[in-house]
Design an enzyme around this catalytic site. Sequence first.
Site, PDB file in Angstrom:
ATOM      1  N   GLU A   1       6.822  -4.190  -7.567  1.00 48.49           N
ATOM      2  CA  GLU A   1       6.527  -3.354  -7.977  1.00 48.49           C
ATOM      3  C   GLU A   1       7.505  -2.378  -9.153  1.00 48.49           C
ATOM      4  O   GLU A   1       6.771  -1.570  -9.767  1.00 48.49           O
ATOM      5  CB  GLU A   1       6.557  -1.809  -6.709  1.00 48.49           C
ATOM      6  CG  GLU A   1       5.420  -2.518  -5.220  1.00 48.49           C
ATOM      7  CD  GLU A   1       3.944  -2.249  -5.382  1.00 48.49           C
ATOM      8  OE1 GLU A   1       3.636  -0.859  -7.038  1.00 48.49           O
ATOM      9  OE2 GLU A   1       2.511  -2.693  -5.096  1.00 48.49           O
TER      10      GLU A   1
ATOM     11  N   GLU B   1       0.792  -1.026   0.021  1.00 50.27           N
ATOM     12  CA  GLU B   1      -0.218   0.206   0.545  1.00 50.27           C
ATOM     13  C   GLU B   1       0.762   1.539  -0.313  1.00 50.27           C
ATOM     14  O   GLU B   1       0.084   1.825   0.185  1.00 50.27           O
ATOM     15  CB  GLU B   1      -0.984  -0.230   1.064  1.00 50.27           C
ATOM     16  CG  GLU B   1      -1.634  -1.006   1.463  1.00 50.27           C
ATOM     17  CD  GLU B   1      -3.015  -0.691   0.222  1.00 50.27           C
ATOM     18  OE1 GLU B   1      -2.188  -0.945  -1.277  1.00 50.27           O
ATOM     19  OE2 GLU B   1      -4.262  -1.559   0.440  1.00 50.27           O
TER      20      GLU B   1
HETATM   21  C1  LIG Z   1       0.587  -3.005  -8.243  1.00 53.70           C
HETATM   22  C2  LIG Z   1      -0.177  -2.135  -6.938  1.00 53.70           C
HETATM   23  N1  LIG Z   1       0.668  -2.343  -5.895  1.00 53.70           N
HETATM   24  C3  LIG Z   1      -0.132  -1.800  -4.983  1.00 53.70           C
HETATM   25  C4  LIG Z   1      -1.060  -1.240  -5.241  1.00 53.70           C
HETATM   26  C5  LIG Z   1      -2.425  -0.303  -4.262  1.00 53.70           C
HETATM   27  N2  LIG Z   1      -3.443  -1.565  -3.857  1.00 53.70           N
HETATM   28  C6  LIG Z   1      -1.490  -1.830  -6.218  1.00 53.70           C
HETATM   29  N3  LIG Z   1      -3.387  -1.149  -6.618  1.00 53.70           N
HETATM   30  N4  LIG Z   1      -1.040  -2.169  -7.732  1.00 53.70           N
END
Ligand SMILES: Cc1ncc(CN)c(N)n1
Length: 223
Positions: A212, A142
């Site tokens: 990420e 998050e």
């Molecule tokens: C890849 C990704 N990472 C984090 C989030 C945040 N919930 C998201 N929506 N998408």
Amino acid sequence: MDGDGVEAGTTAAWIERHQQMYERATRHPFTVSIRDGTIDLSTFKRWLSQDYLFVREFIAFVASVLLKCCKQESSDMEIILGGVASLSDELSWFKNEAAKWGIDLASVSQLKSNTEYHRFLRSFTEPEVIYAVAVTTFWIIETVYQDSFGFCIEEGNKTPPELLGTCQRWGSAEFKQYCQSLQRIADRSLANAPADAVKSAEEAFVRVLELEIGFWEMSSSQS
Ligand SMILES: Cc1ncc(CN)c(N)n1
């Protein structure tokens, strides 16, 4: 305490220790291009489509964190339950946003980096993964979005008006507070966890940053 009222703990130390990778995840050219207004909208649409698929998997992950939380009769239940509940809104938001951008979500094929992230999330549903590791992983997932999109609405941004809603979704003060609550939960859980679990949580923290970065790269380049 730091300026935001978050007690400096294990997670803050990890952000410092892995600063370079943290920066790569939270100041990626993809989100920086939103902030400076140079984003290619086809790239944005790819991210939106892939993130919709991500969130569907993320719901199962957050539900598994909630289950682990309930099993240990933790007082964190309400915050995590709030997180599960807000994902219902999030799914509707993705559907509305996709319609706005002319994206047919039913025909989106999942790209490789997304599949890799799904596999990682699924590994946390195993009962052997302890709560402290799972909730810390939840927090950093998050937080990468909060920090990335928060930057897009900080002073001096040139974010295109049609993308401000997206940036507000994760960059708002409310979402930041929620991430800070998760951070406090993660730090407290880690303070009471055995050393091998703390090590696993740090490994998961680093892995999230890698995933990420991979997710932003995928959105930028279709890899
Ligand atoms: C890849 C990704 N990472 C984090 C989030 C945040 N919930 C998201 N929506 N998408």
